[in-house]
Design a protein around this motif. Structure first.
Motif, mmCIF file in Angstrom:
data_model
loop_
_atom_site.group_PDB
_atom_site.id
_atom_site.type_symbol
_atom_site.label_atom_id
_atom_site.label_comp_id
_atom_site.label_asym_id
_atom_site.label_seq_id
_atom_site.Cartn_x
_atom_site.Cartn_y
_atom_site.Cartn_z
ATOM 1 N N GLU A 1 2.194 12.270 6.805
ATOM 2 C CA GLU A 1 1.028 11.566 7.351
ATOM 3 C C GLU A 1 0.431 12.343 8.512
ATOM 4 N N ALA B 1 7.771 11.285 4.776
ATOM 5 C CA ALA B 1 7.292 9.949 5.136
ATOM 6 C C ALA B 1 6.382 9.948 6.360
ATOM 7 N N LEU C 1 5.600 0.401 11.087
ATOM 8 C CA LEU C 1 5.295 1.501 10.173
ATOM 9 C C LEU C 1 6.572 2.238 9.769
ATOM 10 N N SER D 1 0.829 -1.208 0.000
ATOM 11 C CA SER D 1 0.000 0.000 0.000
ATOM 12 C C SER D 1 0.859 1.252 0.000
ATOM 13 N N GLU D 2 1.935 1.249 0.801
ATOM 14 C CA GLU D 2 2.834 2.406 0.852
ATOM 15 C C GLU D 2 3.519 2.632 -0.493
ATOM 16 N N THR E 1 10.089 1.783 1.778
ATOM 17 C CA THR E 1 9.503 2.493 0.641
ATOM 18 C C THR E 1 10.457 3.550 0.100
ATOM 19 N N LEU F 1 -3.209 5.138 10.836
ATOM 20 C CA LEU F 1 -2.272 4.089 10.436
ATOM 21 C C LEU F 1 -1.822 3.276 11.646
ATOM 22 N N THR G 1 0.946 4.033 -2.939
ATOM 23 C CA THR G 1 0.620 5.417 -2.606
ATOM 24 C C THR G 1 1.742 6.370 -3.001
ATOM 25 N N THR G 2 2.981 5.965 -2.712
ATOM 26 C CA THR G 2 4.134 6.825 -3.010
ATOM 27 C C THR G 2 4.314 7.025 -4.502
ATOM 28 N N THR H 1 8.475 0.184 7.330
ATOM 29 C CA THR H 1 7.792 0.205 6.033
ATOM 30 C C THR H 1 8.083 1.502 5.290
ATOM 31 N N LYS H 2 8.059 2.608 6.013
ATOM 32 C CA LYS H 2 8.360 3.901 5.384
ATOM 33 C C LYS H 2 9.800 3.929 4.869
#
Length: 306
Positions: free
Chosen positions: A126, A122, A145, A37-38, A152, A135, A41-42, A148-149
């Protein structure tokens, strides 16, 4: 209590780590879904696409400029005698050298600036959009999270570097001849081996940006303003670049994350000169560890209200 109810109550049952008390353990499949998803989205944002377009345009402009300049006498002003980026004097002989030249031209500013924008936004982005709290309630967990950031951002590092390399290879093939390459050491290697080294150089350039990514992520945890985080990260990049050019600071310059960035040129030697390459990767790993840990410490203790 459902997750929706927990969200509406403002996260009253949220642990300090950012997860809901009593929530079920998150499966690896859910973590993969969060990363997917990240990434989507990015890379769907117009800002990201604009950054990639600018990076792709740099090799095009360099290639056209070299073609116009050499259309008359077949020589360039780059190379050791001129002031151009590394390898620029070889582009007219072999279009593959445009890949190396484009990476040398974009690495000092364009690539790290793009990474700084993505990393700086990042977490702060948010928070500014009011989605960070949701989130964490998902439940994502703050550590998960943050990782994950960072993953990404590193994916963007790789994609951005490959965009520059592929654009340069395409333009080089269209405007200049291709064939066997002459290394910096003066030896000949085949075109296939040259392509392999170009790919390896692109990987090294992407790895050279992991320190910037960690720094940007740390800055992003310090504020709720995405614009402030991006501006601060880019400002730090410019400051470090300036400091790295001051002779009086030579004693500390080897510890700047940008000091060994252009060491990827040593991959075009025969044999390859590994000393500066290893130093570069070591510095990047050190910055990633220090600022990654700082980002984690800050984010796990951060009072998330947005």
């Amino acid at each position: 209590m459902s997750q929706a109810e927990a969200t509406l109550q403002g996260g009253e049952n949220m642990r300090p780590g950012g997860e809901i008390a009593g929530a079920r353990k998150v499966s690896p499949l859910w973590t993969f879904g969060l990363l997917r998803s990240e990434l989507l989205t990015t890379f769907r944002r117009w800002r990201t696409l604009a950054l990639l377009a600018v990076l792709a345009a740099v090799p095009i402009l360099v290639g056209i400029a070299v073609k116009i300049e050499t259309s008359g006498d077949g020589s360039t002003g780059g190379g050791p005698q001129g002031g151009g980026p590394a390898f620029i004097s070889q582009i007219t002989n072999n279009g593959l050298f445009l890949v190396f030249t484009a990476l040398a031209a974009t690495l000092p500013f364009f690539l790290p600036m793009a990474i700084g924008v993505i990393a700086g936004d990042a977490i702060a982005g948010e928070a500014n959009a009011g989605t960070l709290r949701y989130l964490l309630v998902a439940p994502a967990g703050r550590t998960r999270l943050l990782l994950t950031k960072y993953a990404t951002t590193m994916a963007f590092c790789m994609v951005a570097t490959l965009v520059v390399a592929v654009s340069a290879l395409t333009v080089g093939a269209l405007l200049f001849p291709l064939g066997d390459l002459t290394t910096i050491s003066g030896t000949q290697i085949s075109f296939a081996e040259g392509l392999g080294r170009a790919l390896l150089i692109a990987l090294v350039v992407a790895a050279s940006l992991i320190g910037v990514a960690a720094l940007g992520l740390f800055v992003s945890t310090l504020t709720n303003s995405g614009i402030a985080a991006m501006a601060t990260t880019v400002g730090l990049l410019i400051t470090i670049q300036i400091l790295d050019q001051i002779p009086q600071l030579h004693a500390i310059q080897p510890y700047f994350f940008s000091h060994y960035w252009l060491s990827f040129a040593d991959l075009m030697r025969e044999p390859v000169y590994w000393d500066d390459l290893v130093k570069n990767l070591g510095i990047q790993a050190l910055y990633a560890a220090v600022f990654g840990s700082a980002a984690w410490a800050r984010f796990t203790a951060k009072d998330v209200t947005a």
